[in-house]
Design an enzyme around this catalytic site. Sequence first.
Site, PDB file in Angstrom:
ATOM      1  CG  HIS A 461       4.353  12.652   7.897  1.00 20.04           C
ATOM      2  ND1 HIS A 461       4.864  13.642   8.711  1.00 20.04           N
ATOM      3  CD2 HIS A 461       5.396  11.848   7.590  1.00 20.04           C
ATOM      4  CE1 HIS A 461       6.171  13.440   8.888  1.00 20.04           C
ATOM      5  NE2 HIS A 461       6.511  12.363   8.200  1.00 20.04           N
TER       6      HIS A 461
HETATM    7  C1  LIG Z   1       9.669   9.779   1.438  1.00 25.00           C
HETATM    8  C2  LIG Z   1       9.083   9.522   2.798  1.00 25.00           C
HETATM    9  C3  LIG Z   1       9.741  10.016   3.928  1.00 25.00           C
HETATM   10  C4  LIG Z   1       9.213   9.784   5.193  1.00 25.00           C
HETATM   11  N1  LIG Z   1       9.939  10.134   6.276  1.00 25.00           N
HETATM   12  C5  LIG Z   1       9.546   9.719   7.500  1.00 25.00           C
HETATM   13  C6  LIG Z   1      10.395   9.877   8.626  1.00 25.00           C
HETATM   14  O1  LIG Z   1      11.517  10.377   8.532  1.00 25.00           O
HETATM   15  N2  LIG Z   1       9.937   9.442   9.833  1.00 25.00           N
HETATM   16  C7  LIG Z   1       8.697   8.876   9.989  1.00 25.00           C
HETATM   17  O2  LIG Z   1       8.320   8.544  11.123  1.00 25.00           O
HETATM   18  N3  LIG Z   1       7.879   8.716   8.924  1.00 25.00           N
HETATM   19  C8  LIG Z   1       8.286   9.081   7.690  1.00 25.00           C
HETATM   20  N4  LIG Z   1       7.496   8.832   6.608  1.00 25.00           N
HETATM   21  C9  LIG Z   1       6.146   8.272   6.837  1.00 25.00           C
HETATM   22  C10 LIG Z   1       6.121   6.796   7.259  1.00 25.00           C
HETATM   23  O3  LIG Z   1       7.094   6.064   6.571  1.00 25.00           O
HETATM   24  C11 LIG Z   1       4.717   6.231   7.009  1.00 25.00           C
HETATM   25  O4  LIG Z   1       3.783   6.956   7.778  1.00 25.00           O
HETATM   26  C12 LIG Z   1       4.560   4.769   7.350  1.00 25.00           C
HETATM   27  O5  LIG Z   1       5.523   3.992   6.699  1.00 25.00           O
HETATM   28  C13 LIG Z   1       3.152   4.287   6.951  1.00 25.00           C
HETATM   29  O6  LIG Z   1       3.036   2.922   7.204  1.00 25.00           O
HETATM   30  P1  LIG Z   1       1.845   2.072   6.588  1.00 25.00           P
HETATM   31  O7  LIG Z   1       2.008   0.694   7.103  1.00 25.00           O
HETATM   32  O8  LIG Z   1       0.561   2.773   6.817  1.00 25.00           O
HETATM   33  O9  LIG Z   1       2.057   2.119   4.995  1.00 25.00           O
HETATM   34  P2  LIG Z   1       3.313   1.680   4.131  1.00 25.00           P
HETATM   35  O10 LIG Z   1       4.517   1.530   4.975  1.00 25.00           O
HETATM   36  O11 LIG Z   1       3.380   2.617   2.991  1.00 25.00           O
HETATM   37  O12 LIG Z   1       2.954   0.217   3.639  1.00 25.00           O
HETATM   38  C14 LIG Z   1       1.977  -0.082   2.687  1.00 25.00           C
HETATM   39  C15 LIG Z   1       2.454  -1.309   1.912  1.00 25.00           C
HETATM   40  O13 LIG Z   1       1.360  -1.862   1.209  1.00 25.00           O
HETATM   41  C16 LIG Z   1       1.796  -2.208  -0.088  1.00 25.00           C
HETATM   42  N5  LIG Z   1       0.627  -2.186  -0.970  1.00 25.00           N
HETATM   43  C17 LIG Z   1      -0.107  -1.099  -1.298  1.00 25.00           C
HETATM   44  N6  LIG Z   1      -1.100  -1.455  -2.119  1.00 25.00           N
HETATM   45  C18 LIG Z   1      -0.998  -2.787  -2.295  1.00 25.00           C
HETATM   46  C19 LIG Z   1      -1.749  -3.726  -3.050  1.00 25.00           C
HETATM   47  N7  LIG Z   1      -2.809  -3.352  -3.771  1.00 25.00           N
HETATM   48  N8  LIG Z   1      -1.359  -5.036  -3.030  1.00 25.00           N
HETATM   49  C20 LIG Z   1      -0.285  -5.424  -2.286  1.00 25.00           C
HETATM   50  N9  LIG Z   1       0.460  -4.554  -1.561  1.00 25.00           N
HETATM   51  C21 LIG Z   1       0.097  -3.260  -1.569  1.00 25.00           C
HETATM   52  C22 LIG Z   1       2.804  -1.128  -0.426  1.00 25.00           C
HETATM   53  O14 LIG Z   1       3.616  -1.503  -1.504  1.00 25.00           O
HETATM   54  C23 LIG Z   1       3.529  -0.971   0.893  1.00 25.00           C
HETATM   55  O15 LIG Z   1       4.604  -1.865   1.011  1.00 25.00           O
HETATM   56  C24 LIG Z   1       7.975   9.066   5.330  1.00 25.00           C
HETATM   57  C25 LIG Z   1       7.321   8.573   4.200  1.00 25.00           C
HETATM   58  C26 LIG Z   1       7.874   8.780   2.945  1.00 25.00           C
HETATM   59  C27 LIG Z   1       7.163   8.210   1.745  1.00 25.00           C
END
Ligand SMILES: Cc1cc2nc3c(=O)[nH]c(=O)nc-3n(C[C@H](O)[C@H](O)[C@H](O)COP(=O)(O)OP(=O)(O)OC[C@H]3O[C@@H](n4cnc5c(N)ncnc54)[C@H](O)[C@@H]3O)c2cc1C
Length: 527
Positions: A461
């Site tokens: 997280h």
């Molecule tokens: C293994 C795991 C288990 C988890 N379990 C839970 C759970 O059970 N419940 C819960 O609530 N949360 C859970 N989480 C946390 C939750 O999924 C994240 O907090 C949330 O998805 C974050 O969202 P975000 O939009 O900030 O980033 P992300 O969803 O990570 O999205 C970022 C995106 O940007 C893309 N990206 C990055 N850099 C670039 C670039 N340079 N060019 C183009 N694209 C790029 C990535 O590929 C990705 O698709 C878990 C996370 C993981 C990894």
Amino acid sequence: MIESDFIIVGGGTAGCVLADRLTACGKFTVLLLEAGPSDQRLHIQLPIGYGMSFFNPAVNWMYRTEPEPALANRSGYWPRGKVLGGSGSINAMVHVQGQPVEWTDLAEAGGSGWSFEALSAAMNRARERIEGADVSQDTHPLCSTFITAAQEAGFGNEADLSKLGADGVGHFRIATRNGLRLSSARAYLRPALKRPNLAVEVEAHATRIVLEGRQAREVHFIKAGTAMIARARREVILCAGSINSPKLLQLSGIGPAATLKSNGIEVLCDRHGVGRNLQDHLCIDHLYRSRVPTLNQQFGSITGKIAAGLRYILLRKGPLALSVNQAGGFVRSRSGLAAPNMQLYFSPLSYTRTAPGTRTLMRPDAFPGFMLSAQPCRPTSRGFLEITSADPAMPPRIVPNALATQHDIAEMIEGARLLRQLAATSSLRDVIEEELQPGSAVQSDDEMLEDIRQRASTVYHPVSTCRMGRSPDTDVVDSSLRVYGVDGLRVVDASIFPSIPSGNTNAPTLMVAEKGAEIILGKSRSQ
Ligand SMILES: Cc1cc2nc3c(=O)[nH]c(=O)nc-3n(C[C@H](O)[C@H](O)[C@H](O)COP(=O)(O)OP(=O)(O)OC[C@H]3O[C@@H](n4cnc5c(N)ncnc54)[C@H](O)[C@@H]3O)c2cc1C
């Protein structure tokens, strides 16, 4: 050169929400750049496929932290989704809103536009698209034993752990619908794909944001080995997540001057906070040998696998349709606390003996085992991340700095003691053959702490690396999620939280994205 009103970098949890909301009115064109592939893969759609994405470089950035002195010099494994849906496509799907205490921090950092009242509309909109599914009828029978044990230990029952301010123990609700994962790619992006004003480029790795004066104008990216440029008529919106959003800012010359200079990057905007203030949840697992069969037996035998497969195919139910974390809760580890300070997890299976790098849930431990875990909700330690090279292909240096405060050490020990308290209830004593980890030799606080240092790990997280706040000296974005010192550039993802939410971070990130869309479309005050 592709041109668009908005360019969203990162099609993860937040990015997919924005792609939908910004194209819905039909007034703007949006280009979504996602470094990973499409999420149309069985192991992503199938909830139990979680175990198959965990170490899969095709859909996972697979980061590693620096060795951590406070964690016995271990280097932590930090998976992050690299696929449409982002980490929401590879996560454990536990769907919780956390505790209202977070809203105090959000309002302090972002003003009245981020108050509880102002955010409730965004939270409700997110909930309309992704509501945690009630799967309590389908979980392993040991989950009920765990819930009874918690009641025996004096904790309340919570019927809906997904609600804001959940207090007590129960079955987790999970982000699925009809037995399939419900990421924001499925709930938001998929329906929006038919709109002519939305373009999505997958396997498009953004390498730099280019400014014209103070204005963010271009995103340089690599697709199929070819360098390409996209031009934003209005704004670039970074949704690359807590590791990659600050990394991309630093690569683009926006970050701490010393870090940029040491990597030969021209300093366009000296922003000390980019990559700083990193927070994460640390968790300790206790592993038990069970007297009764657990999911280990079901997943470990051919007949068990066939039965689970058939149940899934015929009914979209059973263990393949569930998370590994089937029950848990939010509880207080000591008296006198206004709100829960500890999240508990119960997993009716164990996979501790699988080889490192192969956490496939279909090959769990051979013995009947289950796990109890405790994760302090609001750690106070803060770390940082920074680039170590101007090469966008290189991972950043991640320094979580876990257990840096006495508060965090004390709460981890309290969490471990709480697991012991649960295991000592008559309900759990009846089913526990033996505590395998940490084992009965670990008794004193010092021994518990040493065990935590040896075994505790992230629950994935990371947040706050592009923190929202009032000071350009220490924070990265203002209350409208605009990067201080740059025009036409926002960050909208889990990196903007001023402090870590109490529980799992996906649902709170959906809310931030809904709020971000509201601000960008000019529908709300942000101050
Ligand atoms: C293994 C795991 C288990 C988890 N379990 C839970 C759970 O059970 N419940 C819960 O609530 N949360 C859970 N989480 C946390 C939750 O999924 C994240 O907090 C949330 O998805 C974050 O969202 P975000 O939009 O900030 O980033 P992300 O969803 O990570 O999205 C970022 C995106 O940007 C893309 N990206 C990055 N850099 C670039 C670039 N340079 N060019 C183009 N694209 C790029 C990535 O590929 C990705 O698709 C878990 C996370 C993981 C990894």
